[in-house]
Design an enzyme around this catalytic site. Structure first.
Site, PDB file in Angstrom:
ATOM      1  N   HIS A   1      -2.848   7.827   6.583  1.00 30.46           N
ATOM      2  CA  HIS A   1      -1.872   8.727   5.949  1.00 30.46           C
ATOM      3  C   HIS A   1      -2.543  10.017   5.464  1.00 30.46           C
ATOM      4  O   HIS A   1      -1.948  11.089   5.514  1.00 30.46           O
ATOM      5  CB  HIS A   1      -1.216   8.038   4.749  1.00 30.46           C
ATOM      6  CG  HIS A   1      -0.054   7.146   5.093  1.00 30.46           C
ATOM      7  ND1 HIS A   1       1.086   7.602   5.705  1.00 30.46           N
ATOM      8  CD2 HIS A   1       0.135   5.822   4.889  1.00 30.46           C
ATOM      9  CE1 HIS A   1       1.938   6.596   5.860  1.00 30.46           C
ATOM     10  NE2 HIS A   1       1.382   5.494   5.377  1.00 30.46           N
TER      11      HIS A   1
ATOM     12  N   CYS B   1       5.589   0.188   7.024  1.00 30.55           N
ATOM     13  CA  CYS B   1       5.226   1.349   6.201  1.00 30.55           C
ATOM     14  C   CYS B   1       6.436   1.708   5.360  1.00 30.55           C
ATOM     15  O   CYS B   1       7.564   1.717   5.869  1.00 30.55           O
ATOM     16  CB  CYS B   1       4.845   2.525   7.106  1.00 30.55           C
ATOM     17  SG  CYS B   1       4.364   4.012   6.205  1.00 30.55           S
ATOM     18  N   LEU B   2       6.191   2.008   4.102  1.00 32.29           N
ATOM     19  CA  LEU B   2       7.306   2.400   3.231  1.00 32.29           C
ATOM     20  C   LEU B   2       7.964   3.687   3.726  1.00 32.29           C
ATOM     21  O   LEU B   2       9.116   3.945   3.390  1.00 32.29           O
ATOM     22  CB  LEU B   2       6.815   2.559   1.779  1.00 32.29           C
ATOM     23  CG  LEU B   2       6.482   1.220   1.108  1.00 32.29           C
ATOM     24  CD1 LEU B   2       5.742   1.434  -0.208  1.00 32.29           C
ATOM     25  CD2 LEU B   2       7.763   0.420   0.883  1.00 32.29           C
TER      26      LEU B   2
ATOM     27  N   HIS C   1      -4.750   1.759   7.303  1.00 27.36           N
ATOM     28  CA  HIS C   1      -3.387   2.302   7.393  1.00 27.36           C
ATOM     29  C   HIS C   1      -3.183   3.416   6.352  1.00 27.36           C
ATOM     30  O   HIS C   1      -2.670   4.488   6.673  1.00 27.36           O
ATOM     31  CB  HIS C   1      -2.387   1.153   7.187  1.00 27.36           C
ATOM     32  CG  HIS C   1      -0.947   1.562   7.102  1.00 27.36           C
ATOM     33  ND1 HIS C   1       0.003   1.161   8.014  1.00 27.36           N
ATOM     34  CD2 HIS C   1      -0.277   2.334   6.200  1.00 27.36           C
ATOM     35  CE1 HIS C   1       1.167   1.687   7.684  1.00 27.36           C
ATOM     36  NE2 HIS C   1       1.036   2.392   6.582  1.00 27.36           N
ATOM     37  N   GLU C   2      -3.628   3.154   5.111  1.00 28.54           N
ATOM     38  CA  GLU C   2      -3.441   4.144   4.036  1.00 28.54           C
ATOM     39  C   GLU C   2      -4.334   5.369   4.260  1.00 28.54           C
ATOM     40  O   GLU C   2      -3.908   6.499   3.992  1.00 28.54           O
ATOM     41  CB  GLU C   2      -3.716   3.512   2.665  1.00 28.54           C
ATOM     42  CG  GLU C   2      -2.814   2.340   2.292  1.00 28.54           C
ATOM     43  CD  GLU C   2      -1.338   2.586   2.520  1.00 28.54           C
ATOM     44  OE1 GLU C   2      -0.880   3.740   2.390  1.00 28.54           O
ATOM     45  OE2 GLU C   2      -0.630   1.625   2.873  1.00 28.54           O
TER      46      GLU C   2
ATOM     47  N   GLY D   1       0.831  -1.202   0.000  1.00 25.33           N
ATOM     48  CA  GLY D   1       0.000   0.000   0.000  1.00 25.33           C
ATOM     49  C   GLY D   1       0.860   1.243   0.000  1.00 25.33           C
ATOM     50  O   GLY D   1       1.976   1.231   0.536  1.00 25.33           O
TER      51      GLY D   1
ATOM     52  N   GLN E   1       2.817  10.196   0.799  1.00 21.83           N
ATOM     53  CA  GLN E   1       4.152   9.606   1.004  1.00 21.83           C
ATOM     54  C   GLN E   1       5.104   9.937  -0.141  1.00 21.83           C
ATOM     55  O   GLN E   1       6.319   9.807   0.014  1.00 21.83           O
ATOM     56  CB  GLN E   1       4.051   8.075   1.133  1.00 21.83           C
ATOM     57  CG  GLN E   1       3.310   7.603   2.377  1.00 21.83           C
ATOM     58  CD  GLN E   1       3.177   6.105   2.391  1.00 21.83           C
ATOM     59  OE1 GLN E   1       2.227   5.545   1.858  1.00 21.83           O
ATOM     60  NE2 GLN E   1       4.132   5.417   2.991  1.00 21.83           N
TER      61      GLN E   1
HETATM   62  C1  QAP Z   1       0.905  -0.783   4.901  1.00 22.07           C
HETATM   63  O1  QAP Z   1       3.078  -1.036   4.023  1.00 22.07           O
HETATM   64  C2  QAP Z   1       0.668  -2.074   5.650  1.00 22.07           C
HETATM   65  O2  QAP Z   1       9.813  -1.527   6.361  1.00 22.07           O
HETATM   66  C3  QAP Z   1       1.732  -0.923   3.640  1.00 22.07           C
HETATM   67  O3  QAP Z   1      11.791  -2.031   4.620  1.00 22.07           O
HETATM   68  C4  QAP Z   1       1.713  -2.947   5.977  1.00 22.07           C
HETATM   69  O4  QAP Z   1       3.694  -1.841   2.044  1.00 22.07           O
HETATM   70  C5  QAP Z   1      -0.589  -2.403   6.058  1.00 22.07           C
HETATM   71  C6  QAP Z   1       7.818  -2.055   3.354  1.00 22.07           C
HETATM   72  C7  QAP Z   1       1.470  -4.121   6.670  1.00 22.07           C
HETATM   73  C8  QAP Z   1      -0.832  -3.577   6.743  1.00 22.07           C
HETATM   74  C9  QAP Z   1       0.183  -4.439   7.043  1.00 22.07           C
HETATM   75  C10 QAP Z   1       8.157  -1.778   4.661  1.00 22.07           C
HETATM   76  C11 QAP Z   1       8.834  -2.323   2.454  1.00 22.07           C
HETATM   77  C12 QAP Z   1       6.437  -2.035   2.886  1.00 22.07           C
HETATM   78  C13 QAP Z   1       9.484  -1.791   5.066  1.00 22.07           C
HETATM   79  C14 QAP Z   1       4.008  -1.528   3.152  1.00 22.07           C
HETATM   80  C15 QAP Z   1      10.506  -2.054   4.162  1.00 22.07           C
HETATM   81  C16 QAP Z   1      10.174  -2.327   2.845  1.00 22.07           C
HETATM   82  C17 QAP Z   1       5.396  -1.595   3.652  1.00 22.07           C
HETATM   83 CO    CO Z   2       2.299   3.619   5.386  1.00 26.29          CO
END
Ligand code: QAP
Ligand code: CO
Length: 185
Positions: A152, A106-107, A148-149, A60, A65
């Site tokens: 943001h 989270c990215l 989550h999104e 997501g 972001q």
């Molecule tokens: C939100 O997050 C989310 O730390 C989206 O080093 C995540 O895509 C909602 C990511 C989990 C629910 C459950 C994170 C990539 C990606 C990192 C993501 C990283 C590389 C996070």
């Molecule tokens: Co995020």
């Protein structure tokens, strides 16, 4: 000998990866404004956001972001990474009292994952990239990811659900990484 045909324009693969803001960047705290008109520019941004998300890889990404404080999110929670969703001006209504926990990342908070509890089921209303209204009920990981999104869009991050101690630890580690990266540049 290899024989080349003319390159058809649909074979030209243009890809743009966008720079992702990282916590504690204050621009992640802005409130995203609604998208007034869904134009080719918005569709191009959504496409670049999906490519950026897939490349990360992530499930997501919100426009804020990538430094665009508008109400646009993209996601894809499918295993095969072939079910992209584009949600514009999304609205959420929690359904029922059931809550669920997921390990969230989270990215914008790279390298950190923590458990967050949220409503298990939400009603989602949004526009798609063709400005058509869409409405569905989300559960499981999809419900968590959409919440989550949407957070943001209100300048909220998953680290805000953690204790001050945990959040400050993450902030200090990321600030140090940013400083070290600046030093090398
Ligand atoms: C939100 O997050 C989310 O730390 C989206 O080093 C995540 O895509 C909602 C990511 C989990 C629910 C459950 C994170 C990539 C990606 C990192 C993501 C990283 C590389 C996070
Ligand atoms: Co995020």
């Amino acid at each position: 000998m290899v024989k080349y045909g003319h390159l058809r324009c649909e074979e030209i693969f243009a890809m743009s990866l966008l720079a992702i803001l990282e916590f504690p960047d204050r621009r992640l705290r802005l409130k995203a404004r609604p998208v007034a008109e869904i134009t080719d520019t918005i569709r191009a941004l959504a496409k670049d956001m999906l490519e950026t998300m897939y490349a990360a890889p992530g499930i997501g990404l919100a426009a804020i972001q990538v430094s665009q404080p508008i109400q646009l999110i993209v996601l894809d929670i499918s295993e095969e990474k072939n079910q992209p969703m584009i949600l514009i001006n999304p609205r959420l209504v929690p359904l029922g009292d059931e809550r669920s926990c997921y390990d969230e990342g989270c990215l914008s908070v790279p390298g950190f994952y923590e458990t967050v509890e949220r409503p298990a089921k939400v009603q989602v209303q949004a526009l798609n990239e063709h400005a058509e209204p869409i409405e569905f009920v989300a559960e499981g990981l999809l419900a968590t990811c959409i919440q989550h999104e949407c957070d943001h869009l209100n300048g909220k991050l998953f680290v805000d659900y953690l204790t001050t101690l945990k959040r400050e630890r993450i902030r200090k580690k990321l600030e140090k990484q940013h400083k070290d990266a600046d030093g090398r540049a």
